[in-house]
Motif scaffolding. Structure first.
Motif, PDB file in Angstrom:
ATOM      1  N   SER A   1       0.867  -1.170   0.000  1.00 48.86           N
ATOM      2  CA  SER A   1       0.000   0.000   0.000  1.00 48.86           C
ATOM      3  C   SER A   1       0.911   1.228   0.000  1.00 48.86           C
ATOM      4  CB  SER A   1      -0.928   0.005   1.212  1.00 48.86           C
ATOM      5  OG  SER A   1      -0.183   0.075   2.411  1.00 48.86           O
ATOM      6  N   ARG A   2       0.383   2.315  -0.528  1.00 55.88           N
ATOM      7  CA  ARG A   2       1.148   3.554  -0.673  1.00 55.88           C
ATOM      8  C   ARG A   2       0.430   4.653   0.078  1.00 55.88           C
ATOM      9  NH1 ARG A   2       1.149   8.093  -3.911  1.00 55.88           N
ATOM     10  NH2 ARG A   2       3.154   8.779  -4.688  1.00 55.88           N
ATOM     11  N   GLN A   3       1.183   5.391   0.900  1.00 58.46           N
ATOM     12  CA  GLN A   3       0.611   6.493   1.668  1.00 58.46           C
ATOM     13  C   GLN A   3       1.457   7.742   1.452  1.00 58.46           C
ATOM     14  OE1 GLN A   3      -1.321   5.970   5.136  1.00 58.46           O
ATOM     15  NE2 GLN A   3      -2.248   4.181   4.200  1.00 58.46           N
ATOM     16  N   ALA A   4       0.812   8.809   1.029  1.00 58.48           N
ATOM     17  CA  ALA A   4       1.525  10.070   0.864  1.00 58.48           C
ATOM     18  C   ALA A   4       1.662  10.745   2.220  1.00 58.48           C
ATOM     19  CB  ALA A   4       0.785  10.972  -0.104  1.00 58.48           C
ATOM     20  N   LYS A   5       2.889  11.156   2.547  1.00 56.07           N
ATOM     21  CA  LYS A   5       3.157  11.886   3.792  1.00 56.07           C
ATOM     22  C   LYS A   5       4.041  13.065   3.436  1.00 56.07           C
ATOM     23  CE  LYS A   5       2.890   7.902   6.865  1.00 56.07           C
ATOM     24  NZ  LYS A   5       3.627   7.031   7.777  1.00 56.07           N
ATOM     25  N   GLY A   6       3.456  14.235   3.393  1.00 53.14           N
ATOM     26  CA  GLY A   6       4.197  15.427   2.990  1.00 53.14           C
ATOM     27  C   GLY A   6       4.592  15.317   1.534  1.00 53.14           C
ATOM     28  N   THR A   7       5.880  15.459   1.260  1.00 53.65           N
ATOM     29  CA  THR A   7       6.351  15.377  -0.121  1.00 53.65           C
ATOM     30  C   THR A   7       6.825  13.970  -0.491  1.00 53.65           C
ATOM     31  OG1 THR A   7       8.576  16.024   0.569  1.00 53.65           O
ATOM     32  CG2 THR A   7       7.083  17.793  -0.150  1.00 53.65           C
ATOM     33  N   SER A   8       6.718  13.040   0.431  1.00 54.40           N
ATOM     34  CA  SER A   8       7.178  11.666   0.179  1.00 54.40           C
ATOM     35  C   SER A   8       6.016  10.688   0.133  1.00 54.40           C
ATOM     36  CB  SER A   8       8.131  11.208   1.289  1.00 54.40           C
ATOM     37  OG  SER A   8       9.308  11.969   1.287  1.00 54.40           O
ATOM     38  N   ALA A   9       6.251   9.591  -0.533  1.00 50.66           N
ATOM     39  CA  ALA A   9       5.297   8.490  -0.542  1.00 50.66           C
ATOM     40  C   ALA A   9       5.939   7.337   0.218  1.00 50.66           C
ATOM     41  CB  ALA A   9       4.976   8.062  -1.966  1.00 50.66           C
ATOM     42  N   TYR A  10       5.206   6.798   1.160  1.00 50.96           N
ATOM     43  CA  TYR A  10       5.699   5.670   1.955  1.00 50.96           C
ATOM     44  C   TYR A  10       4.970   4.407   1.533  1.00 50.96           C
ATOM     45  CZ  TYR A  10       8.476   8.584   5.012  1.00 50.96           C
ATOM     46  OH  TYR A  10       9.445   9.433   5.509  1.00 50.96           O
ATOM     47  N   TYR A  11       5.729   3.334   1.442  1.00 48.64           N
ATOM     48  CA  TYR A  11       5.187   2.032   1.049  1.00 48.64           C
ATOM     49  C   TYR A  11       5.266   1.092   2.231  1.00 48.64           C
ATOM     50  CZ  TYR A  11       5.323   3.742  -3.693  1.00 48.64           C
ATOM     51  OH  TYR A  11       5.101   4.470  -4.825  1.00 48.64           O
ATOM     52  N   GLU A  12       4.240   0.262   2.342  1.00 49.35           N
ATOM     53  CA  GLU A  12       4.236  -0.761   3.390  1.00 49.35           C
ATOM     54  C   GLU A  12       3.509  -1.998   2.885  1.00 49.35           C
ATOM     55  OE1 GLU A  12       2.420   1.114   6.741  1.00 49.35           O
ATOM     56  OE2 GLU A  12       0.411   0.961   5.925  1.00 49.35           O
ATOM     57  N   ILE A  13       3.708  -3.084   3.577  1.00 44.81           N
ATOM     58  CA  ILE A  13       3.078  -4.346   3.211  1.00 44.81           C
ATOM     59  C   ILE A  13       1.580  -4.243   3.489  1.00 44.81           C
ATOM     60  CG2 ILE A  13       3.004  -6.822   3.708  1.00 44.81           C
ATOM     61  CD1 ILE A  13       5.620  -5.850   2.369  1.00 44.81           C
ATOM     62  N   ALA A  14       0.772  -4.544   2.497  1.00 43.32           N
ATOM     63  CA  ALA A  14      -0.681  -4.470   2.661  1.00 43.32           C
ATOM     64  C   ALA A  14      -1.212  -5.672   3.434  1.00 43.32           C
ATOM     65  CB  ALA A  14      -1.361  -4.382   1.297  1.00 43.32           C
ATOM     66  N   ASP A  15      -0.592  -6.844   3.230  1.00 39.30           N
ATOM     67  CA  ASP A  15      -1.034  -8.056   3.912  1.00 39.30           C
ATOM     68  C   ASP A  15       0.197  -8.824   4.382  1.00 39.30           C
ATOM     69  OD1 ASP A  15      -2.185 -10.367   4.865  1.00 39.30           O
ATOM     70  OD2 ASP A  15      -3.112 -10.943   2.958  1.00 39.30           O
ATOM     71  N   PRO A  16       0.460  -8.820   5.690  1.00 40.65           N
ATOM     72  CA  PRO A  16       1.648  -9.494   6.221  1.00 40.65           C
ATOM     73  C   PRO A  16       1.691 -11.006   5.932  1.00 40.65           C
ATOM     74  CG  PRO A  16       0.636  -8.111   7.896  1.00 40.65           C
ATOM     75  CD  PRO A  16      -0.299  -8.141   6.729  1.00 40.65           C
ATOM     76  N   MET A  17       0.591 -11.560   5.472  1.00 35.94           N
ATOM     77  CA  MET A  17       0.565 -12.975   5.111  1.00 35.94           C
ATOM     78  C   MET A  17       1.584 -13.292   4.015  1.00 35.94           C
ATOM     79  SD  MET A  17      -0.838 -15.948   5.589  1.00 35.94           S
ATOM     80  CE  MET A  17      -2.513 -15.908   6.176  1.00 35.94           C
TER      81      MET A  17
END
Length: 124
Positions: free
Chosen positions: A71-87
């Motif tokens: 999943s992608r989340q915009a935070k300020g001028t950056s985009a942060y990526y994280e695992i959408a499903d830890p499975m």
């Protein structure tokens, strides 16, 4: 013995599963997933951690996000990526365990073969 009736799987589902495996069949994408195991990261952090160029990294991030793995989340001028499903990590660990077992078995077989004389070395 009990016979288990084999069910036909919908070709549409099989196609989706094959596409999912295609997404995971790229080493760079597996590197990205490994980096994100400890938490979300932005593109610059991922580029530094993976040694991938920004354009190449962005391409892989897009594929992983479209597949629903990240999943992608915009935070300020950056985009942060994280695992959408830890499975995904359980799935990858299962695959790695199976592959490493097979590689170790093949290595043992090759080592045993090296100790034997082959047909080609006995024929003049």
């Amino acid at each position: 013995m009990v016979k288990i009736k084999q069910q036909k799987t919908d070709p549409t589902i099989l196609t989706a599963v094959a596409d999912y495996f295609k997404v995971l069949s790229e080493v760079s994408r597996l590197q990205i997933l490994t980096c994100l195991k400890s938490g979300s990261m932005n593109v610059m952090e991922l580029a530094e951690a993976t040694d991938l160029g920004q354009a190449n990294l962005s391409k892989h991030l897009k594929v992983l996000t479209q597949a629903g793995i990240l999943s992608r989340q915009a935070k300020g001028t950056s985009a942060y990526y994280e695992i959408a499903d830890p499975m995904i990590f359980e799935f990858c660990e299962l695959a790695c365990d199976r592959v490493s077992e097979r590689v170790l078995q093949q290595a043992a077989s090759l080592k045993a073969l090296r100790g034997k004389t082959t047909f080609f070395s006995t024929v003049d």
